[in-house]
Scaffold this active site. Structure first.
Site, mmCIF file in Angstrom:
data_model
loop_
_atom_site.group_PDB
_atom_site.id
_atom_site.type_symbol
_atom_site.label_atom_id
_atom_site.label_comp_id
_atom_site.label_asym_id
_atom_site.label_seq_id
_atom_site.Cartn_x
_atom_site.Cartn_y
_atom_site.Cartn_z
ATOM 1 N N LEU A 199 47.367 40.258 32.329
ATOM 2 C CA LEU A 199 48.064 40.112 33.605
ATOM 3 C C LEU A 199 48.273 38.651 34.006
ATOM 4 C CD1 LEU A 199 46.193 42.885 35.645
ATOM 5 C CD2 LEU A 199 48.458 43.025 34.596
ATOM 6 N N ARG A 200 47.922 37.733 33.122
ATOM 7 C CA ARG A 200 48.072 36.325 33.489
ATOM 8 C C ARG A 200 49.526 35.972 33.736
ATOM 9 N NH1 ARG A 200 44.937 33.150 29.583
ATOM 10 N NH2 ARG A 200 43.207 33.616 30.991
ATOM 11 N N ALA A 201 50.429 36.547 32.965
ATOM 12 C CA ALA A 201 51.850 36.245 33.156
ATOM 13 C C ALA A 201 52.324 36.686 34.531
ATOM 14 C CB ALA A 201 52.678 36.921 32.066
#
Length: 366
Positions: free
Chosen positions: A261-263
């Site tokens: 979920l970093r993006a």
């Protein structure tokens, strides 16, 4: 602004400027044909929590020039260069254990992360940097804090800086486990438009011939950048995200098949920084779309076929005969072998020759 950027190259222990000391810097506003790079750098300045900017491109595409120019727009204008041969202690700093043992006080010798606080930490050829140094500087860039622990003694200090890493793909790719840690990525190309190429060369020649006069022509635009950056930083906490923005971010990240979920988080923060820089009242879907390329460029993965995605999500078994058809198809066999056993060739059938005159041996009695 004083028209110069203080520079630390990581080689002198005192962190003083090297070489001739203060020298004029090419103005950020005078960069030509670098709009995506300028946007990414400004977003990283407005919100250092984005994780920095990775710049990929061939030699001579103004990667270092842009990084130096950006530092001038920051409060202290500190430009710190991390050399490839630096030690981990030189980067994060070290504790004087003798002082701790002698009088119980902690004496901290600051490293390059401390010197880059509120400035720019520049890493040329980051793809060639040792893993330990990359991990340390990326962790500090993401948290804004550098912590040094040694022999049971711990010391922390603020380390809020804009991390800029450059690389030439011809010299090797950045390791997969590290590339995702950079918030944004911009891929530069050589300029093959005659007008753009000529404009870049004329600007560089004009700056080299009369740095003061060249800078004076862009002084107003430079001052405008500084004011807008300060205003954008102040406006960041006031901007939120509505459901439409969240939906667009999720759709773009799912379509790019990113890991984790970093993006999503980086895209939301980058869109908010862009909205703040443009003094918008709210973050919109349009802001998301304008930062999506820089967020997804180094994170995008290839999807499987739609049928494979559906079967995997629904837990369905492979269609009957799929394994047989794959084994009978030399192309499919090669692909499967390459995917599972990298570097190995598929088995090839060979002719067998019967051996005559072989005397069978009696089985051993047990």
């Amino acid at each position: 602004m004083n028209g110069a950027t203080r520079e630390t190259d990581g080689l002198n222990g005192a962190g003083l400027a090297t070489g001739a000391g203060v020298r004029p810097v090419f103005p950020f506003a005078a960069l030509i044909g670098q709009t995506p790079l300028q946007q990414a750098l400004l977003l990283a300045v407005i919100d250092p929590g984005l994780g920095g900017v990775l710049i990929s491109g061939p030699r001579g595409t103004a990667k270092t020039t842009a990084a130096r120019a950006l530092a001038e727009l920051l409060p202290e204008g500190q430009f710190v260069n991390l050399p490839l041969g630096a030690s981990e202690d030189r980067l994060i700093g070290t504790l004087d254990i003798e002082t701790v043992l002698r009088d119980g006080s902690v004496r901290f010798s600051p490293g390059l992360l401390a010197k880059a606080h509120r400035g720019v930490l520049y890493v040329d050829e980051v793809n060639l940097l040792p893993d330990a140094l990359v991990d340390a500087l990326l962790d500090a860039a993401a948290s804004g804090v550098n912590t040094v622990e040694r022999d049971g003694v711990s010391h922390s200090h603020d380390a809020s800086f804009v991390l800029i890493g450059t690389m030439n793909p011809e010299e090797g790719e950045l390791r997969p486990q590290l590339i995702d840690r950079f918030g944004l990525m911009v891929e530069l190309q050589n300029a093959f438009e005659p007008q753009v190429r000529q404009a870049i060369v004329k600007a560089r020649l004009g700056f080299d011939h009369d740095p003061a006069g060249f800078r004076a022509a862009y002084a107003q635009q430079q001052a405008s950048y500084v004011q807008r950056i300060h205003a954008a930083r102040a406006a960041l906490p006031l901007l939120g995200f509505d459901d439409a923005v969240h939906a667009q971010v999720s759709a773009l990240c799912i379509d790019a098949a990113v890991d984790g979920l970093r993006a999503d988080l980086v895209m939301l923060r980058a869109a908010r920084a862009l909205a703040a820089f443009e003094q918008a009242d709210a973050v919109t879907v349009r802001h998301v779309e304008r930062v999506a390329d820089a967020v997804l460029l180094h994170r995008r993965r290839q999807h499987d076929s739609p049928d494979a995605d559906r079967r995997r999500q629904e837990g369905e078994p492979r269609p009957p005969g799929a394994a047989d058809s794959a084994s009978n198809d030399p192309v499919a066999t090669t692909t499967t072998s390459t995917d599972t056993d990298w570097g190995y060739l598929p088995p090839e059938p060979t002719a067998t020759v019967p051996v005559k005159g072989v005397i069978p041996l009696d089985a051993k009695k047990r």
